[in-house]
Motif scaffolding. Sequence first.
Motif, PDB file in Angstrom:
ATOM      1  N   GLU A   1     -12.789  34.558  45.919  1.00  0.00           N
ATOM      2  CA  GLU A   1     -12.232  33.994  44.679  1.00  0.00           C
ATOM      3  C   GLU A   1     -11.971  34.876  43.759  1.00  0.00           C
ATOM      4  O   GLU A   1     -11.516  35.926  43.970  1.00  0.00           O
ATOM      5  N   THR A   2     -10.857  34.554  42.624  1.00  0.00           N
ATOM      6  CA  THR A   2      -9.853  34.901  42.098  1.00  0.00           C
ATOM      7  C   THR A   2     -10.947  35.680  40.379  1.00  0.00           C
ATOM      8  O   THR A   2     -12.213  35.529  40.362  1.00  0.00           O
TER       9      THR A   2
ATOM     10  N   ARG B   1     -13.653  33.093  38.775  1.00  0.00           N
ATOM     11  CA  ARG B   1     -13.317  31.484  38.862  1.00  0.00           C
ATOM     12  C   ARG B   1     -12.622  31.047  38.257  1.00  0.00           C
ATOM     13  O   ARG B   1     -12.626  29.169  38.018  1.00  0.00           O
ATOM     14  N   ARG B   2     -11.352  31.411  37.568  1.00  0.00           N
ATOM     15  CA  ARG B   2     -10.521  30.681  36.944  1.00  0.00           C
ATOM     16  C   ARG B   2      -9.180  31.138  36.915  1.00  0.00           C
ATOM     17  O   ARG B   2      -8.937  32.127  37.351  1.00  0.00           O
ATOM     18  N   ASP B   3      -8.127  30.250  37.028  1.00  0.00           N
ATOM     19  CA  ASP B   3      -7.120  29.987  37.227  1.00  0.00           C
ATOM     20  C   ASP B   3      -6.142  31.253  36.127  1.00  0.00           C
ATOM     21  O   ASP B   3      -6.863  30.994  35.003  1.00  0.00           O
ATOM     22  N   ARG B   4      -4.974  31.097  35.841  1.00  0.00           N
ATOM     23  CA  ARG B   4      -4.263  32.071  35.703  1.00  0.00           C
ATOM     24  C   ARG B   4      -4.874  31.317  34.169  1.00  0.00           C
ATOM     25  O   ARG B   4      -4.366  31.709  33.160  1.00  0.00           O
ATOM     26  N   GLU B   5      -4.055  30.140  34.202  1.00  0.00           N
ATOM     27  CA  GLU B   5      -4.120  29.107  32.799  1.00  0.00           C
ATOM     28  C   GLU B   5      -5.154  28.993  32.193  1.00  0.00           C
ATOM     29  O   GLU B   5      -5.332  29.467  30.937  1.00  0.00           O
TER      30      GLU B   5
END
Length: 488
Positions: free
Chosen positions: A81-82, A140-144
């Motif tokens: 995960e990020t 759990r959040r992408d860059r945007e």
Amino acid sequence: MEHLLSSYGLIAAFIAVLGFIACAAYKRYRAQASKSRPPRDRTGEEIRDRNSYDALTGLPNRHMFDQILARHIREAERTGETLAVLLVALGRFKMINDWIGHEMGDLMLKQVTERLQSCLAADEVLSRQGGDEFLLLLKRRDREAVRETAQRFLALLAEPFTLGNNEAYISASIGISLYPQDGRNVGELIKNADAAMLYAKQMGGSNLQFYSREQNQKTQEQLQLEADLHKALQRGEFVLHYQPQVSLLTGKVTGAEALIRWVHPQKGVIAPADFIPLAEETGLIVPIGEWVLRTACRQVKSWHQQGFPMLVVSVNISAKQFLQHDLTRVVKEILEETGLPPQYLELELTESSTIDVNQASSVLHDLKKLGVRLSVDDFGTGYSSLNYIKSFPVDKLKIDKSFIRDIIHDTHDATIVKSIISMAHHLQLVVNAEGVETPAHLSFLKQHFCDEVQGFFVSKPLSPEEFIQRFADIERELQLAASAKKGS
């Protein structure tokens, strides 16, 4: 029957006695046991809490945040995960803290905490780094999605804070690093978020920046510039240039604004816009500002002694200088040291210097008692500029150059400038127009009875030597320009 009841009574009494004996025995046992083992270490628990949580906000502190982040990194290595680490630095907090008081500053930090927490999921973490900085862990959040959350933080922090009877505004700078691309351990992720935050600060208030190697290089250069700035005053690398101020009534040079330049030994001349914000941020603006004030007073006193007209020198006072509790004493001592009569010194103030109207008014009245002049710089650009002329003993309004630039073609700017001149004159204030760059600017301002002007059409800022050499030429060129306009 009576005999039986009597027997029951004896039995009950016997049981009660046994109960008392047992109770007493248990108490003696507890007392002996407590002597044989150390007491519960409540102090140790309090120390552990103090080492893990911020006492003011109740948030995890930096030590605990590091532990939490390390645990999540281990999980992320396994799950893929990020993670995102955000460092949020508040702008203008110290100024508010100094003006309104530490109690109100603490209240603001608690309100900031509530606003930031409102955007977080249950398993995301908000920590107080210390002072006016916060660390956040998003999962759990992408860059945007991280960008959108950071923008939400900025929007929430831009809303006014109610602190007792005061309404205060702050800005924020947010730096963001992402796992795994910007770092694979706690130290790298926080260091890179900090580098991105510093870059966001350089870009101006209410800004967010993701970490990048290119930006990091710029940040390193900025840190080097800061290190050089600390040494510049000791090494005598600062110089003052003077921009002439001309009376439109007489066509004569009546004063000059002192403007600092930094002559860097490797980089050459560095403009104020490139180092003054850094000086403000580091607090170096206070000793630098004192040097400017002393040098300008000494220079103008020297010109007076050489037989030049009795010019007034204008010196900008930064917000941090204004916050000095001893500003009046510093000004008084410099005037006495240089021998400059106070009426030939003009202190220029900006709106950010005077958040607390009552305290600012007290300082300005003390300065006015010294006999110095007071002017409002960049008038018209602040949301509460009218507070200056309503509450403070000012002598002059300086119209910001952003209004002068388009007065010939923009009817709105023309109307604003005419209104400021009219209002100031009704209040018996002098009006100075900055940024005069064309004959048309000069003609417009003269037509509408502006008192004095400065700008590149009159003259660029000059070294002391150039100022002496160009003095007569400046007045002659203005007279020629006025004559040419009349002839046309």
